[in-house]
Motif scaffolding. Structure first.
Motif, PDB file in Angstrom:
ATOM      1  N   ILE A   6      -7.340  20.509  58.715  1.00 21.70           N
ATOM      2  CA  ILE A   6      -7.051  20.361  57.284  1.00 21.70           C
ATOM      3  C   ILE A   6      -8.054  21.226  56.546  1.00 21.70           C
ATOM      4  O   ILE A   6      -9.268  21.085  56.720  1.00 21.70           O
ATOM      5  CB  ILE A   6      -7.164  18.896  56.840  1.00 21.70           C
ATOM      6  N   SER A   7      -7.561  22.131  55.736  1.00 22.24           N
ATOM      7  CA  SER A   7      -8.431  23.050  55.010  1.00 22.24           C
ATOM      8  C   SER A   7      -7.883  23.252  53.606  1.00 22.24           C
ATOM      9  O   SER A   7      -6.716  23.612  53.443  1.00 22.24           O
ATOM     10  CB  SER A   7      -8.519  24.390  55.747  1.00 22.24           C
ATOM     11  N   GLY A   8      -8.732  23.002  52.613  1.00 22.45           N
ATOM     12  CA  GLY A   8      -8.300  23.198  51.239  1.00 22.45           C
ATOM     13  C   GLY A   8      -7.108  22.336  50.859  1.00 22.45           C
ATOM     14  O   GLY A   8      -6.274  22.763  50.047  1.00 22.45           O
ATOM     15  N   GLY A   9      -7.023  21.139  51.437  1.00 21.84           N
ATOM     16  CA  GLY A   9      -5.901  20.248  51.128  1.00 21.84           C
ATOM     17  C   GLY A   9      -4.608  20.621  51.819  1.00 21.84           C
ATOM     18  O   GLY A   9      -3.561  20.041  51.526  1.00 21.84           O
ATOM     19  N   LYS A  10      -4.651  21.566  52.768  1.00 21.52           N
ATOM     20  CA  LYS A  10      -3.452  21.985  53.490  1.00 21.52           C
ATOM     21  C   LYS A  10      -3.599  21.677  54.968  1.00 21.52           C
ATOM     22  O   LYS A  10      -4.698  21.738  55.530  1.00 21.52           O
ATOM     23  CB  LYS A  10      -3.212  23.491  53.301  1.00 21.52           C
ATOM     24  N   PRO A  29       0.938  27.071  58.785  1.00 19.26           N
ATOM     25  CA  PRO A  29       1.075  25.721  58.213  1.00 19.26           C
ATOM     26  C   PRO A  29       1.890  24.789  59.110  1.00 19.26           C
ATOM     27  O   PRO A  29       2.763  25.224  59.861  1.00 19.26           O
ATOM     28  CB  PRO A  29       1.797  25.971  56.891  1.00 19.26           C
ATOM     29  N   PHE A  30       1.585  23.496  59.033  1.00 20.35           N
ATOM     30  CA  PHE A  30       2.441  22.507  59.695  1.00 20.35           C
ATOM     31  C   PHE A  30       2.678  21.341  58.747  1.00 20.35           C
ATOM     32  O   PHE A  30       1.910  21.094  57.823  1.00 20.35           O
ATOM     33  CB  PHE A  30       1.841  22.032  61.025  1.00 20.35           C
ATOM     34  N   THR A  31       3.774  20.662  58.977  1.00 22.66           N
ATOM     35  CA  THR A  31       4.117  19.469  58.205  1.00 22.66           C
ATOM     36  C   THR A  31       4.302  18.285  59.148  1.00 22.66           C
ATOM     37  O   THR A  31       4.671  18.454  60.311  1.00 22.66           O
ATOM     38  CB  THR A  31       5.417  19.663  57.396  1.00 22.66           C
ATOM     39  N   ALA A  32       4.024  17.096  58.642  1.00 15.36           N
ATOM     40  CA  ALA A  32       4.288  15.851  59.368  1.00 15.36           C
ATOM     41  C   ALA A  32       5.158  14.991  58.462  1.00 15.36           C
ATOM     42  O   ALA A  32       4.798  14.734  57.315  1.00 15.36           O
ATOM     43  CB  ALA A  32       2.994  15.140  59.720  1.00 15.36           C
TER      44      ALA A  32
END
Length: 450
Positions: A271-275, A338-341
């Motif tokens: 997680i970096s910079g809220g991403k 980027p990845f999403t959950a």
């Protein structure tokens, strides 16, 4: 400092919101918050209606020593000493009304009652046990409700009601189904005098603890998953994934073809910079290229017809091509993607990797033969072809396709029932998990009544 790989929790506000929903339910009003009691107490016939007139309120703190020592257990025995220190809390009934008859004489009494209870784990399942009840016995006595009736009816009924209500609140559960990950026994704690938390760690991690615990800032009922848990799944799915892709550009006169091979050594979530990102490390990258077409044949024959004839005999597959093998580097390295959950309709949480917009490829092919002017443009654009293959086919195709909808955990909804009322806790399908700090992603839950 708190340490855990997964935790579930509900805030004091979340508990009170749920109790408010209970209080607004018509079935609960008639069967839980308003009840008729008929009982003989020391030979005296007692018929009363017990009504909780206002929404119960939970405080996730222990009572004062004074209040605890003035409270009574279900056995009618007054408490002594200090209240237990482990996960004791208060349920405040600010207005309880008792009306009816005692030995045929009408009575009416109204007052506040405080129930002291305790959270515990029984076989890793949350349980609530009422410990004692505080009330102003002198006030009830003035209303004609004696201590014997208070001890025999009001106190046990208050304990039973609170036990039923609190145990009917569906608490989020630590998922039990993962890929191949195993976990330590969970721990339980009231933290910050504001939330009840159940936490555990993978067996490969240090033991869980809730010291200086920080809850999610915006969820009342939630799950916190450590990025380490995501990384365990990514490693299982992507570690040492072989990579190979090829493509070409140009036409029959002058054609450039390229092939890239490599291995995805690791994919590490962060997680970096809220991403939420996955850092890709690709190793052993090699390239092969060739320039071909009629321009190649003409260039070779005009410049060296004898050599061309020898090439055609000795290497019939490549005599009309200019070829090169070379190493490849890329920047940035590692490559962040980027990845999403997200919550699925299958009551699980799945991770998916996205795409990159750009990548810099560094390669220096040394061609095997002479490049005529007709092939100069094809040779000059060769690195661009490599970049397109690496970005489009290696990263945004092979790696992405192998990292779609990876199930991280099963997250079945929880349903409890009280007096025919179904109380269900679930996560909204399609909802995205959001980062918290640098270590956790958060899943929110809601409670519905039916």
């Amino acid at each position: 400092m708190a340490s855990f790989d997964v935790a579930v929790g509900i805030t004091q506000s979340g508990i009170n919101t749920t109790l408010e929903s209970f209080f607004g339910n018509s079935t609960a009003q008639s069967k839980i918050f308003k009840q008729k009691i008929s009982q003989d107490v020391e030979g005296i016939a007692v018929v009363v209606e017990f009504v909780i007139e206002k929404v119960p309120t939970v405080l996730l703190t222990s009572p004062s020593d004074e209040k605890w020592q003035a409270s009574y257990g279900a056995d009618g025995v007054q408490k002594t000493g200090k209240p237990p220190t482990n996960n004791v809390f208060q349920v405040l009934l600010s207005s309880v009304k008792v009306t009816g008859t005692i030995a045929g004489v009408s009575v009416t009494g109204t007052g506040e009652i405080e129930v002291y209870a305790q959270f515990s784990l029984a076989k890793n399942v949350l349980n609530v046990t009422g410990l004692s009840v505080w009330l102003d016995e002198s006030k009830w006595k003035k209303d004609g409700i004696t201590k014997a009736i208070v001890n025999a009816i009001i106190i046990p009924h208050a304990l039973d009601t609170v036990n039923g209500l609190m145990n009917a609140i569906p608490f989020p559960q630590i998922p039990t189904q993962y890929t191949t990950t195993t976990f330590q026994d969970p721990i339980l704690g009231i933290t910050n005098e504001n939330e009840l938390v159940l936490a555990t760690s993978m067996k490969t991690s240090e033991a869980a603890n809730l010291d200086d615990y920080t809850p999610p800032p915006s969820e009342e009922i939630y799950l916190q998953a450590g990025i380490s848990l995501i990384n365990t799944v990514l490693e299982e799915k992507l570690s040492n994934l072989p990579l190979e892709a090829s493509d070409s550009s140009g036409g029959s006169a002058a054609k450039a073809s390229a092939e890239i091979k490599g291995t995805l050594k690791s994919a590490v979530g962060k997680i970096s910079g809220g991403k939420t990102l996955v850092s890709l490390s690709i190793i052993d990258i090699s390239g092969y290229g060739q320039l071909s077409g009629t321009a190649t044949t003409i260039a070779k024959t005009v410049l060296c017809p004898i050599g061309t004839a020898i090439d055609a005999i000795s290497d019939p597959k490549n005599w009309d091509k200019v070829v090169s093998s070379f190493s490849i580097e890329y920047k940035p390295n590692p490559l962040d993607i980027p990845f999403t959950a997200k919550v699925t309709t299958k009551e699980s949480v799945e991770v998916s990797i996205g795409e990159i917009d750009s990548v810099q490829i560094i390669a220096a092919p040394k061609w095997s033969g002479v490049i005529g002017s007709a092939l100069a443009a094809a040779a000059a654009g060769f690195v661009d072809l490599l970049s397109a293959i690496f970005k489009g086919k290696i990263v945004n195709d092979i790696i992405k396709n192998n990292a779609q909808d990876i199930e991280v955990w099963k997250n079945a909804s929880v349903t409890k029932q009280i007096e025919g009322i179904n109380v269900t806790l679930s996560a909204e399908p399609g909802a995205a998990l959001v980062p918290q700090g640098d270590n956790y992603i958060i899943e929110g839950f809601s409670i519905a009544f039916s």
